[in-house]
Design an enzyme around this catalytic site. Structure first.
Site, PDB file in Angstrom:
ATOM      1  N   LYS A 125     -32.753 -35.693  17.720  1.00 46.18           N
ATOM      2  CA  LYS A 125     -32.288 -35.262  16.399  1.00 46.18           C
ATOM      3  C   LYS A 125     -33.147 -34.097  15.944  1.00 46.18           C
ATOM      4  O   LYS A 125     -34.289 -33.936  16.384  1.00 46.18           O
ATOM      5  CB  LYS A 125     -32.382 -36.404  15.380  1.00 46.18           C
ATOM      6  CG  LYS A 125     -31.439 -36.264  14.201  1.00 46.18           C
ATOM      7  CD  LYS A 125     -29.992 -36.569  14.574  1.00 46.18           C
ATOM      8  CE  LYS A 125     -29.078 -36.495  13.356  1.00 46.18           C
ATOM      9  NZ  LYS A 125     -27.688 -36.866  13.674  1.00 46.18           N
ATOM     10  N   ASP A 165     -24.737 -31.864  11.578  1.00 45.07           N
ATOM     11  CA  ASP A 165     -24.989 -33.053  10.761  1.00 45.07           C
ATOM     12  C   ASP A 165     -24.850 -32.567   9.320  1.00 45.07           C
ATOM     13  O   ASP A 165     -24.207 -31.531   9.070  1.00 45.07           O
ATOM     14  CB  ASP A 165     -26.388 -33.631  11.052  1.00 45.07           C
ATOM     15  CG  ASP A 165     -26.580 -35.044  10.497  1.00 45.07           C
ATOM     16  OD1 ASP A 165     -26.168 -35.998  11.155  1.00 45.07           O
ATOM     17  OD2 ASP A 165     -27.141 -35.178   9.386  1.00 45.07           O
TER      18      ASP A 165
END
Length: 446
Positions: A125, A165
């Site tokens: 991430k 995201d």
């Protein structure tokens, strides 16, 4: 926890002031005890000790120049958590709340989510505390180019494949990919969520929201229920929320509420999705504008109040920890009997405990919202083949993947937790088993 309590204590000691990461680790470890009891060889090999420590944590400076000619400095992150089953895969989040704790919790969750898809992708991430809101296209381009100048040193089609995201949509992916291509002089599938004309996949925009509803449809059917005729409340109004609303409506439900970070709308007639898409995707306005053109709709300041609306099914699709214990109690008291998580870790551990105690149908995030990353992996496949599948082909694959995730989580829950309806344990365990077997096979030096 008996076997794994020392591991959790070590996480707390080595990662101070990272509450989101602590929460994510605890939620997983408390379900893995029966697995480790059956696999003493994994205990001896320190599988879990290695699992909670990222393989690589990258933090970097991101300088850029705004429209007034002033130099701005943000902080960039990429946490490459685990590559046991494939290259790191996980989104980039641009939001002022981003810090190392949030990126680590998201990366840790991504390990299990990616494993659950059954596709060969590891967990990672990244992101930045940069806020795209209120910025011009030129400012966003300048930031993205500076961000990618550093990130490009650490990613690649067979190493680490980021996606979008919160705060990172098609515009940002385009700027990021353009800079990567200039720097590396190669056209590879190193980012997913790309435009359809340059390597993107049909159905990727819809995938997380659609996948959430496909997962919950399987969970509802397992209890003799369905979306047909049910009232649904969805938090958020980004891609996940919009396409969860679309699919839930197609499955026969009436969605009556959506939100953004400022507040929420309630429309007893059912959400007019075309109007929401115009507001959020085209005009980039706040959700409150909806109430100005829909006579029976109301807007309320404060997004947490959305959980006071009576519903059969709640789909939190906004952000982490949006449903706390108090909100969970209100939902249950108002008759909500099913909750599916479209956001990452939107329920606190206290809220999840209430769901399980009250035997509601609960789809935890790492299983229920895995459709987005699954379709990103399908985009990687198409990039490797230099080929594009139709929307219907991708959607069919997504639907089957979400059914497989539900089936695998149910089987793991029954085998290890003795309760096939405990999908929290089932998702954690099913995701963990694949990763643990790969880590063990690859040796301790790994």
């Amino acid at each position: 926890m008996k076997l794994l309590q020392p591991v959790y204590d070590s996480v707390l000691a080595r990662n101070p002031n990272q509450p989101e990461f602590h929460q994510a680790v605890y939620e997983v470890l408390q379900t893995l005890e029966p697995v480790m009891e059956k696999h003493p060889e994994w205990v001896k090999a320190g599988i879990v000790e290695r699992l909670v420590e990222p393989e690589r944590q990258i933090m970097f400076r991101v300088p850029w120049v705004d429209d007034q000619g002033n130099v701005q400095v943000n902080r960039g992150f990429r946490v490459q958590f685990n590559s046991a089953i494939g290259p790191y895969k996980g989104g980039l989040r641009f939001h002022p709340s981003v810090n190392l704790s949030i990126i680590k919790f998201l990366g840790f969750e991504q390990i299990f989510k990616n494993s659950l898809t059954t596709l060969p992708i590891g967990g990672g991430k990244g992101g930045s505390d940069f806020d795209p809101k209120g910025k011009s296209d030129r400012e966003i381009m300048a930031f993205c180019q500076s961000f990618m100048t550093e990130l490009s040193k650490h990613i690649g089609a067979d190493t680490d494949v980021p996606a979008g995201d919160i705060g990172v949509g098609g515009r940002e992916i385009g700027f990021l990919y353009g800079q990567y291509k200039r720097l590396r002089n190669e056209f590879t599938g190193v980012l997913t969520g790309k435009g359809l004309g340059w390597g993107g996949s049909l159905a990727r925009t819809e995938a997380t929201g659609y996948g959430l509803c496909y997962f919950m449809d399987n969970a509802l059917k397992a209890h003799g229920k369905s979306f047909e005729g049910k009232t649904v409340v969805i938090s958020g109004s980004g891609n996940v929320a919009i396409y969860a609303c679309e699919k839930a409506t197609q499955l026969g439900a009436k969605v009556v509420a959506l939100s953004d970070s400022n507040g929420y709308i309630y429309d007893p007639d059912g959400i007019d999705l075309a109007a929401v898409k115009e507001i959020k995707e085209v005009k980039r306005q706040r959700i409150k504008v909806y109430a100005e053109t829909h006579k029976n709709a109301t807007y309320t300041e404060g997004c947490r109040g959305i959980w006071t609306i009576k519903c059969d099914i709640a789909l939190p699709c906004a952000t982490q920890n949006e449903i706390n214990e108090e909100s969970a109690k209100i939902l249950l008291a108002n008759g909500c009997w099913a909750i599916g998580e479209g956001a990452n870790m939107p329920s606190t551990n206290e809220a999840i405990a209430l769901y399980l105690q009250n035997k509601i149908i609960f789809g935890p995030a790492k299983a229920a919202n895995a459709g987005g990353v699954a379709t990103s992996a399908l985009e990687m496949c198409q990039n490797s083949m230099r080929y594009s599948w139709t929307f219907e082909e991708v959607d069919a694959k997504l639907k089957q993947i979400m059914k497989d995730i539900f089936d695998n989580a149910t089987a793991a829950a029954e085998e290890y937790a003795g309760d096939k309806d405990n999908l929290v344990a089932g998702a954690n365990i099913a995701g963990f088993l694949k990763v643990a077997k790969a880590m063990y096979a690859q040796g301790v030096a790994y």
